[in-house]
Design a protein around this motif. Structure first.
Motif, short mmCIF file in Angstrom:
data_model
loop_
_atom_site.label_atom_id
_atom_site.label_comp_id
_atom_site.label_asym_id
_atom_site.label_seq_id
_atom_site.Cartn_x
_atom_site.Cartn_y
_atom_site.Cartn_z
N ALA A 24 11.14 21.55 -6.27
CA ALA A 24 12.56 21.77 -6.53
C ALA A 24 12.86 21.84 -8.02
O ALA A 24 13.70 22.63 -8.47
CB ALA A 24 13.38 20.66 -5.88
N ASP A 27 12.27 25.38 -9.29
CA ASP A 27 13.00 26.51 -8.72
C ASP A 27 14.25 26.74 -9.57
O ASP A 27 15.19 25.94 -9.55
CB ASP A 27 13.39 26.24 -7.27
CG ASP A 27 13.93 27.48 -6.58
OD1 ASP A 27 14.59 28.30 -7.26
OD2 ASP A 27 13.69 27.64 -5.37
N TYR A 30 18.10 26.49 -8.54
CA TYR A 30 18.73 25.23 -8.16
C TYR A 30 18.73 24.25 -9.33
O TYR A 30 17.85 24.28 -10.19
CB TYR A 30 17.98 24.60 -6.98
CG TYR A 30 18.09 25.42 -5.72
CD1 TYR A 30 19.11 25.20 -4.81
CD2 TYR A 30 17.18 26.43 -5.46
CE1 TYR A 30 19.22 25.97 -3.66
CE2 TYR A 30 17.28 27.22 -4.31
CZ TYR A 30 18.31 26.98 -3.42
OH TYR A 30 18.42 27.75 -2.30
N ILE A 32 18.94 20.09 -9.63
CA ILE A 32 19.03 18.75 -9.04
C ILE A 32 19.99 17.94 -9.91
O ILE A 32 19.70 17.68 -11.08
CB ILE A 32 17.66 18.07 -9.00
CG1 ILE A 32 16.64 18.93 -8.25
CG2 ILE A 32 17.77 16.69 -8.34
CD1 ILE A 32 15.21 18.42 -8.38
N MET A 249 11.68 21.00 1.95
CA MET A 249 12.22 21.50 0.69
C MET A 249 12.19 23.02 0.66
O MET A 249 13.14 23.68 0.21
CB MET A 249 11.44 20.92 -0.49
CG MET A 249 12.06 21.22 -1.84
SD MET A 249 13.72 20.47 -2.06
CE MET A 249 13.25 18.73 -2.27
N LEU A 253 15.45 25.37 0.11
CA LEU A 253 15.63 26.15 -1.10
C LEU A 253 15.19 27.61 -0.95
O LEU A 253 15.62 28.47 -1.74
CB LEU A 253 14.86 25.51 -2.26
CG LEU A 253 15.15 24.03 -2.55
CD1 LEU A 253 14.51 23.63 -3.86
CD2 LEU A 253 16.63 23.72 -2.54
N THR A 311 6.30 27.48 -7.08
CA THR A 311 7.05 26.36 -7.66
C THR A 311 6.15 25.25 -8.20
O THR A 311 6.65 24.32 -8.84
CB THR A 311 8.03 25.78 -6.61
OG1 THR A 311 7.32 25.48 -5.40
CG2 THR A 311 9.15 26.77 -6.31
#
Length: 315
Positions: A24, A27, A30, A32, A249, A253, A311
Motif C-alpha cells: 500500500a 501504490d 493511495y 495511507i 490489500m 487497492l 508494489t
C-alpha cells in the motif's frame, strides 16, 4: 498526495500484514492517512512496532501509527506465534530504528478523521480482528457511515477455515466484533476470504524467489514470513505462501484483480461451540434475507501477483 485516495489501515501487524502495508505504501494512487494497531497475531504493542518497522523498510512516506484495542471484546486472545513467530515478523530481529507510535487512541483518531472527511473520501482496510472497527461503529455510527469501502481480510469465504474446520483466524479471534460489523447495516463492507489467497493465488517457490531477490523491500517481505513458509512446507509439501493480507490489500487497492465477489446475507456464529467464529454465507440465497456484505472468494492470480511485484518494486 492530495489527489490520492485516502485509506486507513487497521492491522494486527504480523508478517503478512507487513507485506500488505508495504504494498500500500508503494501504490501511488493511495495515501495511507494512518495505521491503527489491534491485538491479534501479536499483542497490540508488538503490532505497533511491526507496523513502524514496515514503514521504515518501505522508504516512501511515514503515516502516523496509533495504538488501538489491546483486548478482544469478550474472548481471550490466542496469538498466532506458530504462524508468524513470537514477534510476528519471523523472529529475525526486526525493530523500528527511528519511528515512534503517536499519542492518542487509534479508534478515536480514526473516528476524528472520518468526521472531518467528505462522505466516501476515506476507505478502511482491516487486516486483523475487527475489535477496533466494531468499537468505532458502536461509538459513532454516523462517522463510520462516511467511510467509503470497508475491505476486510476475514472469513473463510466460500471455503473451509484455517483455524478450525469452519472458521478463519481474524473472525474467530473476535467473533463478537465481527458480528457487530456484519450486522451494522453499513453498505460497502467487503470481506476477502482466506480462500482468495489459495490455489493459483498462492506464491510458489519460483515466485517467492523472484520477490525475495527482486528488491530490498521484496527481501524484507519474504524474510519476515519465514515461519509461515516453514509451516507451509509441512502443510502443502513444498515452498508456498498463502498471503491472506496481501490478497485483501490487492482486492482493496487494485479491484481489477478480483475474479469472484458477490453480496450475500451472512451471519457470524458466536455460540459457545465448535462453530464459533464461522461465518454463514447464504451463497444459495436460501434465507430470503437481504444480502448484507460482499464476499470476495477468488482473485485473478496473474493480475494479483503482478500487483505484488509492482508494489514491492520487484524487477
Amino acid at each position: 498526495m492530495d489527489r490520492r485516495k485516502k485509506i486507513i489501515i487497521d492491522t494486527d501487524c504480523g508478517s503478512d500484514d507487513a507485506m500488505a502495508i508495504a504494498m500500500a505504501l508503494n501504490d501511488r494512487a493511495y495515501e495511507i492517512i494512518m495505521c491503527v494497531a489491534v491485538s491479534g497475531n501479536v499483542h497490540v504493542d508488538q503490532a505497533v512496532l511491526n507496523t513502524l518497522t514496515t514503514i521504515e523498510y518501505a522508504k516512501t512516506y511515514e503515516p502516523p501509527v496509533y495504538k488501538g484495542c489491546d483486548k478482544m471484546l469478550l474472548k481471550e486472545l490466542i496469538y498466532a506465534h506458530e504462524t508468524h513467530g513470537n514477534d510476528g515478523m519471523g523472529d529475525i530481529g526486526l525493530a523500528p530504528q527511528h519511528l515512534k507510535v503517536q499519542e492518542g487512541n487509534g479508534v478515536l483518531k480514526m473516528l476524528d478523521a472520518l468526521r472531518a472527511s467528505e462522505e466516501g473520501e476515506i476507505d478502511i482496510v482491516a487486516l486483523g480482528p475487527l475489535t477496533n472497527i466494531a468499537l468505532a461503529i458502536r461509538l459513532d455510527y454516523e462517522a463510520m457511515k462516511k467511510a467509503g469501502r470497508i475491505v476486510i481480510m476475514g472469513t473463510a469465504g466460500l471455503g473451509v477455515g484455517n483455524v478450525t474446520p469452519v472458521a478463519e483466524f481474524n473472525i474467530w479471534q473476535d467473533a463478537e466484533a465481527a458480528k457487530i460489523v456484519v450486522e451494522s447495516g453499513l453498505e460497502k463492507i467487503i470481506f476477502v476470504g482466506w480462500d482468495a489467497c489459495l490455489g493459483d493465488s498462492m506464491l510458489n517457490s519460483q515466485e517467492i524467489e523472484k520477490i525475495r531477490t527482486g528488491s530490498e523491500l521484496g527481501k524484507f517481505a519474504i524474510d519476515c514470513n519465514r515461519c509461515l513458509l516453514e509451516m507451509n512446507r509441512e502443510r502443502f509439501g513444498d515452498n508456498y505462501l498463502d498471503m491472506a493480507d496481501p490478497s485483501a490489500m490487492a482486492a482493496a487497492l487494485y479491484p481489477e484483480c478480483i475474479d469472484q465477489c458477490e453480496k450475500y446475507y451472512c451471519e457470524v456464529d458466536v455460540s459457545n461451540g465448535p462453530s464459533y467464529g464461522s461465518v454463514l454465507v447464504d451463497s444459495n440465497f436460501f434465507s430470503g434475507k437481504e444480502p448484507n456484505v460482499y464476499i470476495c472468494s477468488k482473485l485473478d492470480a496473474r493480475k494479483y501477483k503482478e500487483y505484488i511485484y509492482k508494489t514491492l518494486n520487484v524487477n
